[in-house]
Design a protein around this motif. Structure first.
Motif, PDB file in Angstrom:
ATOM      1  N   HIS A 209       0.838  -1.194   0.000  1.00 46.32           N
ATOM      2  CA  HIS A 209       0.000   0.000   0.000  1.00 46.32           C
ATOM      3  C   HIS A 209       0.876   1.249   0.000  1.00 46.32           C
ATOM      4  CE1 HIS A 209      -3.144  -2.651   2.245  1.00 46.32           C
ATOM      5  NE2 HIS A 209      -3.241  -2.790   0.931  1.00 46.32           N
ATOM      6  N   GLY A 210       0.250   2.371  -0.331  1.00 52.41           N
ATOM      7  CA  GLY A 210       0.952   3.641  -0.254  1.00 52.41           C
ATOM      8  C   GLY A 210       0.856   4.229   1.137  1.00 52.41           C
ATOM      9  N   ALA A 211       1.593   5.290   1.369  1.00 52.61           N
ATOM     10  CA  ALA A 211       1.567   6.014   2.637  1.00 52.61           C
ATOM     11  C   ALA A 211       1.121   7.452   2.374  1.00 52.61           C
ATOM     12  CB  ALA A 211       2.951   6.011   3.285  1.00 52.61           C
ATOM     13  N   PRO A 212       0.397   8.053   3.322  1.00 48.00           N
ATOM     14  CA  PRO A 212      -0.038   9.440   3.119  1.00 48.00           C
ATOM     15  C   PRO A 212       1.097  10.388   2.753  1.00 48.00           C
ATOM     16  CG  PRO A 212      -1.175   8.498   5.001  1.00 48.00           C
ATOM     17  CD  PRO A 212      -0.145   7.482   4.575  1.00 48.00           C
ATOM     18  N   ASP A 213       2.275  10.185   3.343  1.00 47.96           N
ATOM     19  CA  ASP A 213       3.403  11.074   3.044  1.00 47.96           C
ATOM     20  C   ASP A 213       3.847  10.956   1.583  1.00 47.96           C
ATOM     21  OD1 ASP A 213       3.365  11.980   5.611  1.00 47.96           O
ATOM     22  OD2 ASP A 213       5.132  10.856   6.269  1.00 47.96           O
ATOM     23  N   GLU A 214       3.669   9.777   0.986  1.00 44.74           N
ATOM     24  CA  GLU A 214       4.032   9.608  -0.426  1.00 44.74           C
ATOM     25  C   GLU A 214       3.067  10.371  -1.319  1.00 44.74           C
ATOM     26  OE1 GLU A 214       6.109   5.343  -0.960  1.00 44.74           O
ATOM     27  OE2 GLU A 214       4.073   5.221  -0.154  1.00 44.74           O
ATOM     28  N   ILE A 215       1.790  10.384  -0.954  1.00 44.38           N
ATOM     29  CA  ILE A 215       0.813  11.162  -1.721  1.00 44.38           C
ATOM     30  C   ILE A 215       1.088  12.651  -1.538  1.00 44.38           C
ATOM     31  CG2 ILE A 215      -1.624  11.487  -2.208  1.00 44.38           C
ATOM     32  CD1 ILE A 215      -0.502   8.589  -2.548  1.00 44.38           C
ATOM     33  N   ALA A 216       1.458  13.024  -0.318  1.00 44.25           N
ATOM     34  CA  ALA A 216       1.774  14.427  -0.050  1.00 44.25           C
ATOM     35  C   ALA A 216       2.974  14.900  -0.858  1.00 44.25           C
ATOM     36  CB  ALA A 216       2.028  14.616   1.445  1.00 44.25           C
ATOM     37  N   ALA A 217       3.961  14.026  -1.049  1.00 44.12           N
ATOM     38  CA  ALA A 217       5.126  14.394  -1.858  1.00 44.12           C
ATOM     39  C   ALA A 217       4.718  14.669  -3.300  1.00 44.12           C
ATOM     40  CB  ALA A 217       6.175  13.289  -1.804  1.00 44.12           C
ATOM     41  N   ALA A 218       3.796  13.859  -3.820  1.00 42.28           N
ATOM     42  CA  ALA A 218       3.302  14.095  -5.185  1.00 42.28           C
ATOM     43  C   ALA A 218       2.525  15.403  -5.252  1.00 42.28           C
ATOM     44  CB  ALA A 218       2.428  12.921  -5.629  1.00 42.28           C
ATOM     45  N   ALA A 219       1.751  15.697  -4.201  1.00 36.28           N
ATOM     46  CA  ALA A 219       1.007  16.960  -4.163  1.00 36.28           C
ATOM     47  C   ALA A 219       1.961  18.148  -4.120  1.00 36.28           C
ATOM     48  CB  ALA A 219       0.080  16.982  -2.951  1.00 36.28           C
ATOM     49  N   THR A 220       3.041  18.012  -3.401  1.00 36.86           N
ATOM     50  CA  THR A 220       4.031  19.093  -3.319  1.00 36.86           C
ATOM     51  C   THR A 220       4.639  19.372  -4.689  1.00 36.86           C
ATOM     52  OG1 THR A 220       4.529  18.536  -1.020  1.00 36.86           O
ATOM     53  CG2 THR A 220       6.163  19.844  -2.203  1.00 36.86           C
ATOM     54  N   PHE A 221       4.900  18.319  -5.445  1.00 36.25           N
ATOM     55  CA  PHE A 221       5.389  18.508  -6.811  1.00 36.25           C
ATOM     56  C   PHE A 221       4.385  19.301  -7.642  1.00 36.25           C
ATOM     57  CE2 PHE A 221       4.933  16.760 -11.171  1.00 36.25           C
ATOM     58  CZ  PHE A 221       6.055  17.346 -11.748  1.00 36.25           C
ATOM     59  N   LEU A 222       3.110  18.918  -7.580  1.00 35.25           N
ATOM     60  CA  LEU A 222       2.090  19.614  -8.368  1.00 35.25           C
ATOM     61  C   LEU A 222       1.886  21.050  -7.891  1.00 35.25           C
ATOM     62  CD1 LEU A 222      -0.620  16.833  -8.813  1.00 35.25           C
ATOM     63  CD2 LEU A 222       0.958  17.711 -10.542  1.00 35.25           C
ATOM     64  N   ALA A 223       2.129  21.294  -6.607  1.00 36.94           N
ATOM     65  CA  ALA A 223       1.967  22.646  -6.067  1.00 36.94           C
ATOM     66  C   ALA A 223       3.125  23.557  -6.418  1.00 36.94           C
ATOM     67  CB  ALA A 223       1.813  22.576  -4.548  1.00 36.94           C
ATOM     68  N   SER A 224       4.293  22.973  -6.661  1.00 35.41           N
ATOM     69  CA  SER A 224       5.519  23.755  -6.821  1.00 35.41           C
ATOM     70  C   SER A 224       5.759  24.173  -8.265  1.00 35.41           C
ATOM     71  CB  SER A 224       6.714  22.933  -6.342  1.00 35.41           C
ATOM     72  OG  SER A 224       7.023  21.920  -7.280  1.00 35.41           O
ATOM     73  N   ASP A 225       6.730  25.034  -8.445  1.00 31.08           N
ATOM     74  CA  ASP A 225       7.087  25.496  -9.789  1.00 31.08           C
ATOM     75  C   ASP A 225       7.741  24.396 -10.620  1.00 31.08           C
ATOM     76  OD1 ASP A 225       6.087  27.984  -9.170  1.00 31.08           O
ATOM     77  OD2 ASP A 225       8.036  28.838  -8.644  1.00 31.08           O
ATOM     78  N   ALA A 226       8.122  23.298  -9.976  1.00 30.88           N
ATOM     79  CA  ALA A 226       8.702  22.177 -10.723  1.00 30.88           C
ATOM     80  C   ALA A 226       7.706  21.585 -11.711  1.00 30.88           C
ATOM     81  CB  ALA A 226       9.186  21.094  -9.757  1.00 30.88           C
ATOM     82  N   SER A 227       6.414  21.809 -11.463  1.00 29.17           N
ATOM     83  CA  SER A 227       5.376  21.275 -12.360  1.00 29.17           C
ATOM     84  C   SER A 227       4.705  22.386 -13.163  1.00 29.17           C
ATOM     85  CB  SER A 227       4.312  20.519 -11.549  1.00 29.17           C
ATOM     86  OG  SER A 227       3.680  21.387 -10.618  1.00 29.17           O
ATOM     87  N   SER A 228       5.441  23.455 -13.415  1.00 37.66           N
ATOM     88  CA  SER A 228       4.843  24.650 -14.020  1.00 37.66           C
ATOM     89  C   SER A 228       4.268  24.418 -15.417  1.00 37.66           C
ATOM     90  CB  SER A 228       5.877  25.774 -14.077  1.00 37.66           C
ATOM     91  OG  SER A 228       7.013  25.374 -14.836  1.00 37.66           O
TER      92      SER A 228
END
Length: 244
Positions: A209-228
């Protein structure tokens, strides 16, 4: 430097589970964070854990007036929004042939109507270049028995993002879906029996299974300029289960 330094983020359904993990990750990356939930006690516990730079607002995303109050608080305290995570959602196990009108209404009210108005009511506050993240699910493409109605609401969320992406130029935002797979959270533990969760591991290419922190890391990518340059996409964080 933290990738969200100076940004203002709103995370609905941020008092527990994946939403809480996202709020924590955003805080750690320098954002000022607003979280919502329907129960004040749970929100108080979350804020006590998260500490400074996090504000909690009691809000039912299915109630437009609650969203108005949320965004008025954000406007007064921060003035704008850089990152919006429409994460609030519910799941109901509704066996085909026994689905009730109340179950359908509840699922669509929170998961679809709530997402629509969470985003629409935020538009006046969104700063140019804002990132909107909608929490979807692998169920949108691989619905499990008993979760067909829930899956239908998440399929709607996926298509909202695709449609709203066409408005990116007009409103100055980008919008994407974060689609978790099976992640043990309080909501999932109530919804999916333990034997089913264990069986699911055999279907996941990563074998766990996944962990909440792993989903949060993906959300951080989408929130950041790295995914501009990422827009109208579905980022699956599911161990590969719905991808292969």
């Amino acid at each position: 430097m933290a990738v969200l330094t100076g940004k203002v983020a709103v995370v609905t359904g941020g008092s527990s589970g994946i939403g809480l993990a996202i709020a924590r990750a955003f805080r750690d990356e320098g954002a000022t964070v607003f979280i919502t939930g329907r129960r004040k006690e749970t929100l108080d516990t979350a804020v006590a854990e998260l500490g400074e730079n996090v504000t909690a607002v009691v809000c039912d995303s299915a109630v437009p007036a609650d969203l108005d109050a949320l965004y008025e608080t954000v406007r007064e305290q921060a003035g704008h929004v850089d990152v919006l995570v429409a994460n609030a959602g519910i799941g109901i196990d509704a066996a085909f042939g026994e689905v009730t009108e109340e179950q359908v209404d509840a699922l669509f009210a929170t998961n679809v109507k709530g997402t629509v108005f969470t985003v629409q009511k935020a538009l006046p506050l969104l700063r140019s270049g804002a990132s909107i993240i909608l929490t979807g699910s692998t169920a949108a493409t691989r619905p499990e028995k008993g979760l067909e109605i829930y899956a239908a609401t998440k399929a709607a969320v996926h298509n909202l993002a695709r449609g709203w992406a066409h408005s990116s130029r007009q409103y100055g935002f980008r919008v994407n879906v974060l689609a978790p797979g099976m992640v043990p959270t309080p909501g999932l533990l109530d919804l999916v029996p333990s034997e089913v969760r264990e069986q699911a591991k055999e279907m996941i290419p990563l074998g766990r299974h996944g962990a909440p922190d792993e989903i949060a890391a993906a959300a951080t990518f989408l929130a950041s300029d790295a995914s501009s340059y990422v827009n109208g996409s579905v980022l699956a964080a599911d161990g590969g289960v719905a991808q292969v």
